[in-house]
Design an enzyme around this catalytic site. Structure first.
Site, PDB file in Angstrom:
ATOM      1  N   CYS A   1     -29.878  19.296  46.692  1.00 28.57           N
ATOM      2  CA  CYS A   1     -29.834  20.239  45.567  1.00 28.57           C
ATOM      3  C   CYS A   1     -30.370  19.594  44.294  1.00 28.57           C
ATOM      4  O   CYS A   1     -31.038  20.249  43.487  1.00 28.57           O
ATOM      5  CB  CYS A   1     -28.413  20.727  45.322  1.00 28.57           C
ATOM      6  SG  CYS A   1     -27.707  21.550  46.745  1.00 28.57           S
TER       7      CYS A   1
ATOM      8  N   ASP B   1     -38.882  45.861  37.053  1.00 29.37           N
ATOM      9  CA  ASP B   1     -38.180  47.136  37.267  1.00 29.37           C
ATOM     10  C   ASP B   1     -36.773  46.912  37.829  1.00 29.37           C
ATOM     11  O   ASP B   1     -36.091  47.879  38.193  1.00 29.37           O
ATOM     12  CB  ASP B   1     -38.997  48.048  38.213  1.00 29.37           C
ATOM     13  CG  ASP B   1     -39.294  47.374  39.562  1.00 29.37           C
ATOM     14  OD1 ASP B   1     -38.830  46.227  39.782  1.00 29.37           O
ATOM     15  OD2 ASP B   1     -39.990  47.982  40.388  1.00 29.37           O
TER      16      ASP B   1
HETATM   17  C1  BEZ Z   1     -27.458  18.552  49.751  1.00 29.55           C
HETATM   18  O1  BEZ Z   1     -27.746  19.223  48.758  1.00 29.55           O
HETATM   19  O2  BEZ Z   1     -27.833  17.397  49.876  1.00 29.55           O
HETATM   20  C2  BEZ Z   1     -26.686  19.182  50.873  1.00 29.55           C
HETATM   21  C3  BEZ Z   1     -25.686  20.085  50.607  1.00 29.55           C
HETATM   22  C4  BEZ Z   1     -24.986  20.642  51.664  1.00 29.55           C
HETATM   23  C5  BEZ Z   1     -25.288  20.308  52.962  1.00 29.55           C
HETATM   24  C6  BEZ Z   1     -26.297  19.403  53.220  1.00 29.55           C
HETATM   25  C7  BEZ Z   1     -27.012  18.837  52.181  1.00 29.55           C
END
Ligand code: BEZ
Length: 238
Positions: free
Chosen positions: A56, A149
């Protein structure tokens, strides 16, 4: 197939063309109401499994790097996860450091706090295969593109274990914006400037009128004239 009796069964399944729910939520940019936040812009709402996680961090880092490209296209980005506002504020500093951004600079788009899981459930953004330490499903890597929209134009759903490609998200926005104003369709791996296709429901005679500078029709063994290509230099009009 086994029936899954989880939160995901209670969500609203949105179809392309549906008006996106005008939800209200807390974000790192303050309280926001989706339609007011978007005004006449396009929007990309994307969820991630959790703050302070490696994949992430790389994804939000890349989205932050590309945010000027999204702005150029009149697109507002919004991230979302089931973490708290304080966690989002703290984590966004890590993301900026990961990107080697000047310390103290503001993270360029809002991160929505959905720690009560209301939006992820309502919008079908959960990944039942990935659980937090309390056994609750995490948010999947979901992407919704919303038009000016306020209608859903595209949705993509990746599992938590696979990071997305934000260059691809920019590419699909280029296609969505082109095809919103022109009666064309973009082929595989299309990039701005490449040839486009005449959509199948437009007959050859009408295509010739729509694109007076020329349409190339590929001869095929079936004898059907469906593979019609408009060259990039040709002005495509609305
Ligand atoms: C990550 O962002 O590294 C991750 C999050 C949840 C499961 C696997 C990877």
């Amino acid at each position: 197939m086994q029936h899954r009796d989880t939160e995901t069964d209670r969500c609203c399944r949105m179809l392309l063309g549906d008006v996106f729910p005008n939800f209200e939520a807390d974000s790192t940019f303050g309280r926001m109401k989706l339609h007011d936040f978007l005004r006449d812009s396009w929007g990309v709402l994307f969820s991630h499994p959790g703050d302070f996680t490696p994949v992430c961090t790389t994804e939000l880092g890349r989205a932050a790097q590309l945010s000027p490209e999204f702005s150029k296209r009149n697109v507002k980005l919004m991230a979302l996860s089931v973490d708290s506002l304080q966690e989002h504020h703290d984590w966004s500093k890590d993301i900026m450091a990961y990107n080697n951004t000047e310390p103290g600079s503001q993270f360029p788009f809002p991160i929505i706090a959905d720690d009560r899981r209301e939006l992820v459930e309502k919008l079908g953004m959960l990944d039942p295969e990935e659980k937090d330490h309390n056994g609750m499903p995490l948010s999947a890597r979901c992407v919704f593109v919303i038009g000016p929209d306020k209608k859903l134009k595209l949705s993509i759903l990746y599992p938590a274990t696979t990071g997305r490609n934000f260059d691809e998200i920019l590419r699909v926005i280029d296609s969505l914006q082109l095809t919103a104003h022109n009666r064309v369709a973009t082929p595989v791996d299309w990039r701005p400037g490449n040839s486009v296709m005449v959509p199948p429901r437009i007959p050859e005679t009408e295509a010739a009128m729509l694109f007076p500078a020329g349409v190339y029709t590929k001869d095929l063994p079936s004898g059907k004239k469906y593979l019609q290509i408009v060259q990039p230099k040709i002005d495509i009009c609305c």
